[in-house]
Motif scaffolding. Structure first.
Motif, mmCIF file in Angstrom:
data_model
loop_
_atom_site.group_PDB
_atom_site.id
_atom_site.type_symbol
_atom_site.label_atom_id
_atom_site.label_comp_id
_atom_site.label_asym_id
_atom_site.label_seq_id
_atom_site.Cartn_x
_atom_site.Cartn_y
_atom_site.Cartn_z
ATOM 1 N N ALA A 17 0.825 -1.206 0.000
ATOM 2 C CA ALA A 17 0.000 0.000 0.000
ATOM 3 C C ALA A 17 0.860 1.256 0.000
ATOM 4 O O ALA A 17 0.567 2.237 -0.696
ATOM 5 C CB ALA A 17 -0.936 -0.006 1.212
ATOM 6 N N LEU A 18 1.940 1.250 0.775
ATOM 7 C CA LEU A 18 2.835 2.407 0.812
ATOM 8 C C LEU A 18 3.467 2.663 -0.559
ATOM 9 O O LEU A 18 3.562 3.812 -1.009
ATOM 10 C CB LEU A 18 3.932 2.190 1.857
ATOM 11 N N ARG A 72 2.275 1.666 -3.485
ATOM 12 C CA ARG A 72 1.248 1.999 -4.468
ATOM 13 C C ARG A 72 0.859 3.467 -4.403
ATOM 14 O O ARG A 72 0.554 4.106 -5.424
ATOM 15 C CB ARG A 72 0.021 1.107 -4.258
ATOM 16 N N PHE A 73 0.883 4.037 -3.200
ATOM 17 C CA PHE A 73 0.463 5.436 -3.024
ATOM 18 C C PHE A 73 1.632 6.344 -2.641
ATOM 19 O O PHE A 73 1.437 7.396 -2.043
ATOM 20 C CB PHE A 73 -0.651 5.516 -1.985
ATOM 21 N N ALA A 93 -2.967 5.058 1.660
ATOM 22 C CA ALA A 93 -2.530 3.682 1.908
ATOM 23 C C ALA A 93 -3.424 2.999 2.941
ATOM 24 O O ALA A 93 -3.821 1.844 2.767
ATOM 25 C CB ALA A 93 -1.075 3.675 2.374
ATOM 26 N N SER A 151 -6.786 2.168 1.463
ATOM 27 C CA SER A 151 -6.756 1.090 0.471
ATOM 28 C C SER A 151 -6.817 -0.293 1.102
ATOM 29 O O SER A 151 -7.294 -1.239 0.485
ATOM 30 C CB SER A 151 -5.501 1.207 -0.403
#
Length: 459
Positions: free
Chosen positions: A426-427, A429-430, A437, A440
């Motif tokens: 998540a980190l 990806r964003f 994050a 998500s």
């Protein structure tokens, strides 16, 4: 009319916020220092406080802001405090959240952002204020006092063991160590012990050992004399003195620095201390309850936690199981939160769909009860019908598989691996955006910070 307290030593900022919020329907109260703030806090009992950490006598630091935050939440834990921090001061923002703040807002203050945070804060305050009533209602619907104790909800066998332990230790004065993952309700257990104990007419004072800068921790515990260090312009009592005749709750005790562990142990052995810069011994009579989400036995093995301190604070230990191990309680808690939040929002919700209940039972709940509460709160607000669906709960069932050979992992290790991979992914990806994050993977921002800390992930 909702009471809102604004605490900032900058007159221009106070004027800006008063002008910007004057048409929002709040009862506004403004303070420029800690003494004025606490006087207004006790007089008007605001549901939400905006708090600048840099206040006199430490306008260029954060010691007075953290002290004020702790004092407010010790007196009224349901208060939602929004901390105002410097634009690049992420470290103190995280510490403030760990310390109990509801959220933070960076300078210069954006009025549209602060309005959203304040409105959400009043909403959360109303929920916290009614939690006792909701718990009693839930208990009457689900089988009585065996399912509920002082705001703690649960009917599984593990939680009944917790209730039994609380009743047994509350009648004594022995030190208690409460363990469990973040979001399991450790502070609720501490408050239940205090409320059922011999000291219930005196205050329970909380110190978050992991949220206070190391160089300020001793003064936070024991206070300081005038002139003890730069900025010490007057004598200040520490939290230990405020807890005299009551209970001292040491939250996140596992995060206390090693050199402070020695000083804490010395105090616990004799119940005598000296203020920083002082020479006179001061005696207090207080009960000790500590809590941690860390494995203290592992910390002792690694030399990060003193064995003698562990045995001093952990005469009796109470372990709170994670929500994923309390399958009987997931739906019980969800129903309680739904009833509570429907009442607060004046929304007629008839319950959860079968798919929603199935999704909740199959979800791993890395944020535990706190995450479940946030998921139901969001669903009540966002639901398109009178029943909460699985889509309304926004539970991500696409959990990644842990890398390596899963057959060589225990269940706990596999879950931890999945959590860590989800947070890392998540980190990335964003691009390090915490808010996106966290959203998500379906957890709140404070829960996401807990996961970062748990898995030692840097941003």
């Amino acid at each position: 009319m909702h009471a809102l307290l604004i605490v900032d030593d900058n007159q221009d900022v106070r004027s800006q916020l008063r002008w910007g919020l004057s048409k929002e329907g709040y009862s506004l109260h403004l303070a420029g220092d800690g003494e004025e703030a606490m006087a207004l806090f006790r007089e008007h009992a605001p549901g939400v406080v905006t708090l600048d950490l840099g206040l006199p006598p430490d306008p260029d630091g954060t010691s007075e802001g953290f002290r004020l935050l702790q004092e407010m939440l010790s007196e009224k834990p349901e208060t939602q405090v929004i901390v105002i921090t410097g634009h690049h001061d992420r470290e103190n923002a995280l510490k403030a959240i760990n310390y109990g703040a509801y959220d933070f807002c960076r300078k210069p203050v954006d009025l549209s952002e602060i309005k959203v945070l304040i409105n959400r804060g009043f909403y959360l305050h109303s929920l916290r204020s009614e939690s006792a009533r909701a718990s009693l209602v839930s208990a009457s619907h689900t089988g009585g006092e065996d399912d509920c104790m002082d705001g703690i909800i649960g009917k599984c066998s593990a939680m009944k063991d917790v209730y039994y332990a609380i009743r047994k230790v509350a009648a004594t004065d022995v030190p208690v160590l409460v363990t469990g993952e973040s979001g399991t309700g450790k502070e609720l257990v501490a408050r239940a012990i205090h409320a059922g104990g011999l000291r219930k007419s005196a205050p329970m004072v909380t110190i978050n050992c992991g949220a206070i800068p190391e160089n300020l921790l001793e003064a936070e515990f024991f206070g300081h004399e005038k002139g003890a260090f730069t900025g010490a312009i007057s004598r200040v009592q520490g939290k230990v003195e405020f807890a005299d005749k009551g209970t001292l709750f040491l939250d996140e005790i596992g995060d206390i620095p090693f050199n402070m562990q020695v000083k804490l142990l010395r105090f616990l052995q004799e119940m005598v201390f000296q203020r920083v810069g002082g020479r006179s011994d001061i005696s207090v009579n207080t009960r000790i309850i500590a809590a941690t989400n860390l494995d203290l036995e592992e910390a002792m093995h690694n030399g990060r936690f003193r064995e003698d301190l562990y045995y001093r604070i952990g005469v009796v230990s109470i372990h709170l199981p994670p929500l994923r191990e309390r399958e009987d309680d997931v739906l019980l808690l969800a129903d309680m939160f739904l009833e509570q939040m429907s009442h607060e929002n004046n929304v007629a919700m008839s319950g959860f769909t079968a798919s929603a209940r199935k999704a909740m039972l199959h979800y791993s709940w890395p944020g535990n009860v706190r995450e479940l509460e946030n998921k139901v709160r969001r669903a009540v607000i966002m639901a398109g019908g009178q029943r909460i669906s699985a889509e309304d709960l926004n539970l991500d069932e696409r959990a990644p598989q842990p890398s390596g050979q899963a057959s060589n992992l225990t269940l706990k290790e596999a879950r931890n691996a999945i959590e860590k991979e989800m947070v890392d992914a998540a980190l990335k990806r964003f691009s390090g955006n915490i808010v996106q994050a966290a959203k998500s993977i379906g957890v709140s921002r404070p829960t996401f910070y807990d996961l970062l800390k748990k898995h030692d992930i840097s941003v």
